[in-house]
Design a protein around this motif. Sequence first.
Motif, short mmCIF file in Angstrom:
data_model
loop_
_atom_site.label_atom_id
_atom_site.label_comp_id
_atom_site.label_asym_id
_atom_site.label_seq_id
_atom_site.Cartn_x
_atom_site.Cartn_y
_atom_site.Cartn_z
N CYS A 171 0.84 -1.21 0.00
CA CYS A 171 0.00 0.00 0.00
C CYS A 171 0.87 1.25 0.00
O CYS A 171 0.64 2.19 -0.77
N ALA A 192 -4.21 0.42 5.11
CA ALA A 192 -4.31 1.49 4.13
C ALA A 192 -3.16 2.46 4.27
O ALA A 192 -2.63 2.66 5.37
N GLN A 222 -2.42 6.51 3.04
CA GLN A 222 -3.00 7.70 2.43
C GLN A 222 -1.93 8.77 2.27
O GLN A 222 -1.15 9.01 3.19
N ASP A 233 -5.55 7.23 -1.83
CA ASP A 233 -5.81 6.21 -0.81
C ASP A 233 -5.55 4.85 -1.45
O ASP A 233 -6.15 4.51 -2.47
N HIS A 265 -5.64 0.84 -0.54
CA HIS A 265 -6.18 -0.04 0.47
C HIS A 265 -5.83 -1.50 0.23
O HIS A 265 -5.83 -1.95 -0.91
N VAL A 296 -14.68 4.57 0.36
CA VAL A 296 -13.42 5.31 0.51
C VAL A 296 -13.68 6.82 0.42
O VAL A 296 -13.20 7.59 1.25
N LEU A 315 -13.22 9.31 3.55
CA LEU A 315 -12.26 10.40 3.38
C LEU A 315 -12.93 11.74 3.60
O LEU A 315 -12.35 12.65 4.21
N SER A 364 -8.56 6.41 -5.54
CA SER A 364 -8.75 5.26 -4.65
C SER A 364 -8.26 4.02 -5.37
O SER A 364 -8.81 3.63 -6.39
N VAL A 378 -13.66 -2.09 4.51
CA VAL A 378 -13.15 -0.84 3.95
C VAL A 378 -13.86 0.39 4.53
O VAL A 378 -13.31 1.47 4.54
N ALA A 404 -10.71 3.85 5.86
CA ALA A 404 -10.23 5.01 5.11
C ALA A 404 -10.36 6.30 5.91
O ALA A 404 -9.82 7.33 5.51
N THR A 412 -6.53 9.73 7.80
CA THR A 412 -6.70 11.04 7.17
C THR A 412 -6.17 12.22 7.98
O THR A 412 -5.47 13.09 7.46
#
Lengths: 777, 289
Positions: free
Chosen positions: A409, A617, A619, A639, A641, A656, A660, A701, A718, A722, A726
């Motif tokens: 990831c 994940a 980001q 992102d 995942h 996602v 987010l 994504s 999921v 996500a 963040t």
Amino acid sequence: MNENYSVIGKSVPKMDGRVKVTGQAKYTGDLKFPNMLVGKILTSPHAHARIISIDTSKAEKLPGVKAVITHRDVPSLKYGISPARWDENIFCIDKVRFVGDKVAAVAALDEETVYRALKLIRVEYEVLPAVFDPVEAIREGAPRIHDEYPMNINTEIHQNFGDVEKAFAEAHHVRTDLFMGQRTYQCPIEPHSAISIWEGGKLTVYSSTQSPHYHQYYIAREFGLKMGDVRVIKTFVGGGFGGKLEPTGLEFAGAALSRITGRPVKMFYDRHEMFAHNRGRHRQIMEVTTGVDKNGKILGLHANFIMDGGAYTSLGIASAYYAGAMLTLTYDFENYKFDMIRAYTNLPACGAQRGHGAPQPRYALEAHLDMVARDLGIDPLELRLRNARQPNTITPNEFKVNSCELTACIEKARELSGWKQKKGNLPSGRGIGLAVGSFVSGAGYPIYRTNLPQAAAIIKVHEDGSAATLYTGATDIGQGSDTVLCQMAAEAMGYFYENMKIVSADTETTPHDFGAYASRQTLMSGSAVKQAGEEVKQQLLEMAGEMMELPPGELDCREGIVFSKYSPEATRTFAEVAREFFVQKGPLVGRGSYTPPKLGGKFKGAPVGTSPAYSFAAQISEVEIDGETGQIDVKEVWDVHDCGMVINPALLRGQVHGALFMGMGESVWEEVVFDKNGRILNGNLGEYRMPTAVDMPKITSELVESYEPAAPWGVKEVGEGATIPTMGCFSNAIYDAMGVRVYSLPLSYEKVWRALKEKKEMESGLKSAAGRIYDKC
Amino acid sequence: MYLPDFDYQSPGSLKEACQILAAFGSRARVLAGGTDLMIKMKHGLLAPDVLVSLKNISQLAGIGYVQGRGVVIGARATHNDLVNSPVLQKKYLSVCEAAHHMANNQIRNVGTVGGNIVNAVPSADLPPILIALNAAVKLVGADGERELPLESFFTGPNRSVIGTDEILSEIVIPDQTSTGSTYMKFGLRRSGALAVVGVAVAVTVAGGVLKEAKIALGAVSPTPMRAVKAEELIRGRAVTDELLEEAGVCAAGECSPISDIRGSKEYRQDMVRVFTRRALRRAINEGHV
């Protein structure tokens, strides 16, 4: 997508897309029943006060009023969603503990009369000193909110794995940072609503709920009813995000009012009341200490947290444990210490919000690790790679991690975002930041102690085989579980998605399931559905074997066609075999249930954070900061995942984007603010600023190849994962852009402006100090 | 959150409307777009007995240019009417832009320019740009009408000189000598946010010299205000970055913002500095935008 599958792995249209888009979908608030009354709850105007007397006589006399109730008219049994601390009453008995605490309720012929009647209820209060800050609340001499909990300590956790002190003593570098979280609220678009109908000995409740089961369980317990005499039906739900998991008070008050009046009673919260009922994100005060070797390898971590729980427990015990438990998932280290106090305060009770207790601590850890990387002169992405958890490992707090593609990831996010080219090379005011996260695919244990399976499912094939109905207790609150589970059912049966029907989340017609929380349904409900589908297929193939005069083991069924694996010309349709089955043997039904394996360690709190599988994940965000105003312009977010096999890619991306969106709001804009008397100042969508469509950045994504052995078809969660990276991701991007660290959430424009101002003042102070020294020379 | 009972009147003429208002006094309220009034009534902050709707008074609609008067905006014009007006787009795009950055599209479709002014909310977006452009408002009452500069209309938060029997009928932007104008709003998200600070300017530039400048600020005092000292400071001087920064510093010193949940006094003052400078630069360089 994998060609071994014909239904899963495809972005089939959402089951309820059409009725929602055309406005035909009925939410609880849309429902009407003959003779239905409207009910409303009277709440406390004081943050902390003794109830001296309640006079309902004037309200009762108002024409159109059918019942006015207080604590005298309902069971005094305490309830709560966390069995270890049942601390709420349907209506306050002796004291109110926050502005918005429930005191009385009215049922009347119409809404207008209800509001008038509420104003006629006279409550005499003796106002008590209140406390709004968790640190002050646990000091000697602070006002005591619950007699049973000295020092206002609701939950206290001290966990110690390995030897953190030794790890710190041997570390090349030890760093401590202190971070502040904020209170946020889920703000589902649909307000909470419930219609209660008590007829004879039976209570039926239509509810905007995330879990018909927990509602049924707690309503039955509260009123001394058999579970079988309480039917909870979920209607269409306009989002929950954790806030609609537990009974809201509307069900209890509505049930009592319906019993007294003998009529259906509809109750609802308006937007401000939703903020007051709350059960949103806890504000956490987070001290994080890490010891690392000279290569940035983490040797030990100490998380020392305090959280503001508000006036009641709600899901807060779990929130408190989750806060620390989830920090061990992403990085491989052996020594971990976690201390936590969840304090009662005179504010609305906090509970579970998307990501549960984990996002704020994750923000603290990810921001902190960037500072550690800076101290060591290591690229923060490289530091994550050096520590990233690997598959088939066990965390210090004894979570068993099977599939884990965190490294992949991070690497993919690095490539997609152009990290290598951008890091250190962006123009002034632009920055790029990274954070990682992980989340459970369903909690290993239910909220109250029971040996019921986590999920169960029944599939009934229609008589002529032209359709099949899935019956599941799984709860679609907008995320799309009805769609995903029908895809899974069709795949397991060898059938078509288009011919699937679903009856879900009705405790009388569907088999047990704990509902939509902890990102559990695709894995857990999916397991039960897969088993039910396979049972249908098994019976179908046996019937087909008789019809085709072939051994069933030689047959398979896919996309509605039964065929021989060895002579493909020999086929029957699913429908004709199913019809024949019905004629000869009666209903063609498949059943399934799912119980996870025994998970976790034996220490206190060990069950919280256990799960059959964990998502991972990474980001990366790129931001542009206005150096004069502190305004944050989010340019782009990537992102990536690891969520195992994907059943419906379009719904996955929707999750996602949604996660987010919430994470971004919490990062920069959202905070519930109170005045000095504990009254909410921004309980509306104008001043509680969630991002709007025009605030959303470009989102990429993406996924990495992954298969979870403990899950049906290798799936993982999921929906919440996500949200978790963040806030840390934005904090790190802002630091990269401007060289300032904001240590509290939200990372608002004004805080960034202030941090920049202080930095400038310090630099010019240093300069002038340097100038003075120079003068002396 | 329940709308209380009220009587509803929708007269066909301004005169009739004013007579109704005169008869009911403070028990009546004028209903234009209702985007503010309905919410206040639902929250129990206002409980008028009578609502006098302006929807049947056709003379209040429309935006046009009238020779000798200027651009005349009917008070019932919605924010999106302003945004989409060809006359305004041609002459004062700055007014269209100010309207476009208000609230959100749903509100802009319903809320009116008259309501935005009469509400007298300190953070309102239209008054600063209209004041910078020297706009006047016409008030029609039961006993006649009067016209006054918008600048002298406001007396405090939610307070103005309008009488209980008066209706704001139109806004007039007179012909300009100014060469540029703009409104810069600083809000905490891109849509649906009130101004933390709003700065409008109108400038007359010739040969690199600021012949004339008007600076109007929103959300930083009890009423929209002119930054007259900053205007004086720059009048007649050659345009430089330093001069515009000086104007910003001066305007920041002139305003008297409060601290609230949207921003501290200190932050607002500094944003006045920043956006006064930026607004002046934009109007000088780009004209009426």
